[in-house]
Every structure is written in structure tokens, then in C-alpha cells.
Design a protein around this motif. Sequence first.
Motif, PDB file in Angstrom:
ATOM      1  N   LYS A  55       0.825  -1.210   0.000  1.00 41.90           N
ATOM      2  CA  LYS A  55       0.000   0.000   0.000  1.00 41.90           C
ATOM      3  C   LYS A  55       0.857   1.256   0.000  1.00 41.90           C
ATOM      4  O   LYS A  55       0.498   2.261  -0.618  1.00 41.90           O
ATOM      5  CB  LYS A  55      -0.933   0.015   1.222  1.00 41.90           C
ATOM      6  N   SER A  56       1.991   1.220   0.693  1.00 39.13           N
ATOM      7  CA  SER A  56       2.897   2.359   0.695  1.00 39.13           C
ATOM      8  C   SER A  56       3.408   2.635  -0.716  1.00 39.13           C
ATOM      9  O   SER A  56       3.493   3.792  -1.138  1.00 39.13           O
ATOM     10  CB  SER A  56       4.070   2.087   1.640  1.00 39.13           C
ATOM     11  N   ALA A  61       2.895   5.912  -5.716  1.00 39.06           N
ATOM     12  CA  ALA A  61       2.545   6.020  -7.134  1.00 39.06           C
ATOM     13  C   ALA A  61       1.474   7.086  -7.335  1.00 39.06           C
ATOM     14  O   ALA A  61       1.547   7.880  -8.284  1.00 39.06           O
ATOM     15  CB  ALA A  61       2.064   4.672  -7.658  1.00 39.06           C
ATOM     16  N   SER A  62       0.490   7.128  -6.468  1.00 39.12           N
ATOM     17  CA  SER A  62      -0.570   8.131  -6.581  1.00 39.12           C
ATOM     18  C   SER A  62      -0.030   9.540  -6.361  1.00 39.12           C
ATOM     19  O   SER A  62      -0.339  10.458  -7.127  1.00 39.12           O
ATOM     20  CB  SER A  62      -1.677   7.856  -5.563  1.00 39.12           C
ATOM     21  N   LEU A  63       0.769   9.704  -5.333  1.00 39.10           N
ATOM     22  CA  LEU A  63       1.329  11.018  -5.025  1.00 39.10           C
ATOM     23  C   LEU A  63       2.288  11.479  -6.125  1.00 39.10           C
ATOM     24  O   LEU A  63       2.245  12.641  -6.555  1.00 39.10           O
ATOM     25  CB  LEU A  63       2.049  10.978  -3.672  1.00 39.10           C
ATOM     26  N   GLY A  64       3.135  10.581  -6.606  1.00 42.30           N
ATOM     27  CA  GLY A  64       4.052  10.925  -7.685  1.00 42.30           C
ATOM     28  C   GLY A  64       3.318  11.270  -8.967  1.00 42.30           C
ATOM     29  O   GLY A  64       3.697  12.201  -9.686  1.00 42.30           O
ATOM     30  N   GLY A  65       2.250  10.540  -9.259  1.00 39.09           N
ATOM     31  CA  GLY A  65       1.439  10.847 -10.438  1.00 39.09           C
ATOM     32  C   GLY A  65       0.763  12.199 -10.324  1.00 39.09           C
ATOM     33  O   GLY A  65       0.645  12.931 -11.317  1.00 39.09           O
ATOM     34  N   ILE A 109      10.265   6.814  -8.447  1.00 40.96           N
ATOM     35  CA  ILE A 109      11.321   5.799  -8.465  1.00 40.96           C
ATOM     36  C   ILE A 109      11.169   4.847  -7.277  1.00 40.96           C
ATOM     37  O   ILE A 109      11.354   3.641  -7.399  1.00 40.96           O
ATOM     38  CB  ILE A 109      12.711   6.466  -8.462  1.00 40.96           C
ATOM     39  N   GLY A 110      10.792   5.347  -6.108  1.00 37.55           N
ATOM     40  CA  GLY A 110      10.685   4.519  -4.907  1.00 37.55           C
ATOM     41  C   GLY A 110       9.462   3.634  -4.840  1.00 37.55           C
ATOM     42  O   GLY A 110       9.400   2.716  -4.040  1.00 37.55           O
ATOM     43  N   LYS A 111       8.469   3.873  -5.690  1.00 39.61           N
ATOM     44  CA  LYS A 111       7.223   3.107  -5.599  1.00 39.61           C
ATOM     45  C   LYS A 111       7.415   1.635  -5.943  1.00 39.61           C
ATOM     46  O   LYS A 111       6.899   0.761  -5.261  1.00 39.61           O
ATOM     47  CB  LYS A 111       6.136   3.717  -6.473  1.00 39.61           C
ATOM     48  N   MET A 115       6.631  -1.791  -3.550  1.00 41.93           N
ATOM     49  CA  MET A 115       5.705  -2.848  -3.950  1.00 41.93           C
ATOM     50  C   MET A 115       6.427  -4.185  -4.056  1.00 41.93           C
ATOM     51  O   MET A 115       5.892  -5.219  -3.652  1.00 41.93           O
ATOM     52  CB  MET A 115       5.016  -2.472  -5.262  1.00 41.93           C
ATOM     53  N   ARG A 116       7.641  -4.183  -4.568  1.00 41.14           N
ATOM     54  CA  ARG A 116       8.426  -5.428  -4.637  1.00 41.14           C
ATOM     55  C   ARG A 116       8.722  -5.968  -3.234  1.00 41.14           C
ATOM     56  O   ARG A 116       8.658  -7.173  -3.004  1.00 41.14           O
ATOM     57  CB  ARG A 116       9.735  -5.200  -5.378  1.00 41.14           C
ATOM     58  N   GLN A 117       9.050  -5.070  -2.298  1.00 40.81           N
ATOM     59  CA  GLN A 117       9.313  -5.509  -0.926  1.00 40.81           C
ATOM     60  C   GLN A 117       8.081  -6.161  -0.317  1.00 40.81           C
ATOM     61  O   GLN A 117       8.186  -7.168   0.391  1.00 40.81           O
ATOM     62  CB  GLN A 117       9.745  -4.330  -0.058  1.00 40.81           C
ATOM     63  N   GLY A 118       6.906  -5.598  -0.576  1.00 42.07           N
ATOM     64  CA  GLY A 118       5.671  -6.177  -0.056  1.00 42.07           C
ATOM     65  C   GLY A 118       5.429  -7.568  -0.603  1.00 42.07           C
ATOM     66  O   GLY A 118       5.067  -8.494   0.138  1.00 42.07           O
ATOM     67  N   ILE A 119       5.640  -7.741  -1.894  1.00 38.34           N
ATOM     68  CA  ILE A 119       5.427  -9.058  -2.502  1.00 38.34           C
ATOM     69  C   ILE A 119       6.479 -10.052  -2.021  1.00 38.34           C
ATOM     70  O   ILE A 119       6.160 -11.215  -1.738  1.00 38.34           O
ATOM     71  CB  ILE A 119       5.416  -8.924  -4.039  1.00 38.34           C
ATOM     72  N   GLU A 120       7.731  -9.610  -1.876  1.00 39.60           N
ATOM     73  CA  GLU A 120       8.777 -10.501  -1.363  1.00 39.60           C
ATOM     74  C   GLU A 120       8.498 -10.914   0.078  1.00 39.60           C
ATOM     75  O   GLU A 120       8.738 -12.057   0.460  1.00 39.60           O
ATOM     76  CB  GLU A 120      10.144  -9.827  -1.484  1.00 39.60           C
ATOM     77  N   THR A 121       7.996  -9.997   0.890  1.00 42.00           N
ATOM     78  CA  THR A 121       7.646 -10.321   2.272  1.00 42.00           C
ATOM     79  C   THR A 121       6.532 -11.354   2.311  1.00 42.00           C
ATOM     80  O   THR A 121       6.573 -12.297   3.100  1.00 42.00           O
ATOM     81  CB  THR A 121       7.221  -9.046   3.029  1.00 42.00           C
ATOM     82  N   TYR A 122       5.532 -11.181   1.441  1.00 39.66           N
ATOM     83  CA  TYR A 122       4.429 -12.145   1.367  1.00 39.66           C
ATOM     84  C   TYR A 122       4.944 -13.516   0.935  1.00 39.66           C
ATOM     85  O   TYR A 122       4.601 -14.525   1.547  1.00 39.66           O
ATOM     86  CB  TYR A 122       3.376 -11.646   0.379  1.00 39.66           C
TER      87      TYR A 122
END
Length: 152
Positions: A55-56, A61-65, A109-111, A115-122
Motif C-alpha cells: 500500500k505504501s 505512485a498516486s502522489l508521484g502521479g 522511483i521509490g514506488k 511494492m516489490r518488498q511487499g510481494i517478497e515479504t508475502y
Amino acid sequence: MKKLIVLLAIILSSFAYSQEITMQGHKYFMNGQQLSSREVKEKLASNTQALEQFKSGKNKASLGGLFLGLGVAFCTADLVKGLVSDEDYPGAPTYIGAGFLAVSVPILIGKNKKMRQGIETYNAGLKNSGDADDLELNLITNQNGYGIQLRF
């Protein structure tokens, strides 16, 4: 006793067949099928840390967009204003827009990293959830009688 053994077999087999989420580009896949962001969030709901990281990344992504859109809008509006009037072109809105564009780049760039960290944690949680060390089988008693408790 047979029901208990069948129940344990079903629970353990569900852990054995837990599927990992993979990320290819900006798309999410599980078992070769593409998942939407909403489906990914539903899958990550079982792991709160992974869900928060994902979610972070989505919030970034929303804020950067938003900053990117504002930057383009300010620059375009000042360009059009400069073309149709006698005012000097690089005015204050162009500099404000350039600032918004500059701010949006590090955010965007950080988004993907989040998201990758979240999926890797899962996915790491899936690998650990099938361990036999995580299972506890207890006999319990209370005012209603005796029972078996299975924790995993």
C-alpha cells in the motif's frame, strides 16, 4: 479420529500448495494468471506487513502521479499563455511546474521498490508458513468439555 486426520491433511496440503506472487514489469502474476491490484491486496491481507509495504508503494505512485500531472499542467498552461499573449514565456508557472516535475521523479522511483518488498515479504511468509515447527496441537478443557486445538 478419522475426521481429525482428514482435517489436518487438508490444512497441511493448503499450505503446501500456497502460490507465490510474481511481478513482471508492472503486472502481477500467480500461477501464470495476471492479477489486478485489488486481487493482490486481497492476497496480501493475510500478511499485514506485506500489505502495508504494498500500500505504501501504491500511495507513492498516486502522489508521484499527482505531482507529475501538476507539473505538466503548470508548464503547459504557461506555454499556451506565452504563445497567445505578449507576456514573457518562462514565467512563474513554468518554474513551479518544473519544481513539481523534479519532486515527482524520486517519489515515482521509490514506488516499485516498496511494492516489490511487499510481494517478497508475502512470498517469504508463504515459505515459512508450511514448517512443522509452526504447528501446535493441544488438548484443551473448559466448561463445555474437552477438545483439540490446532495452532499454525
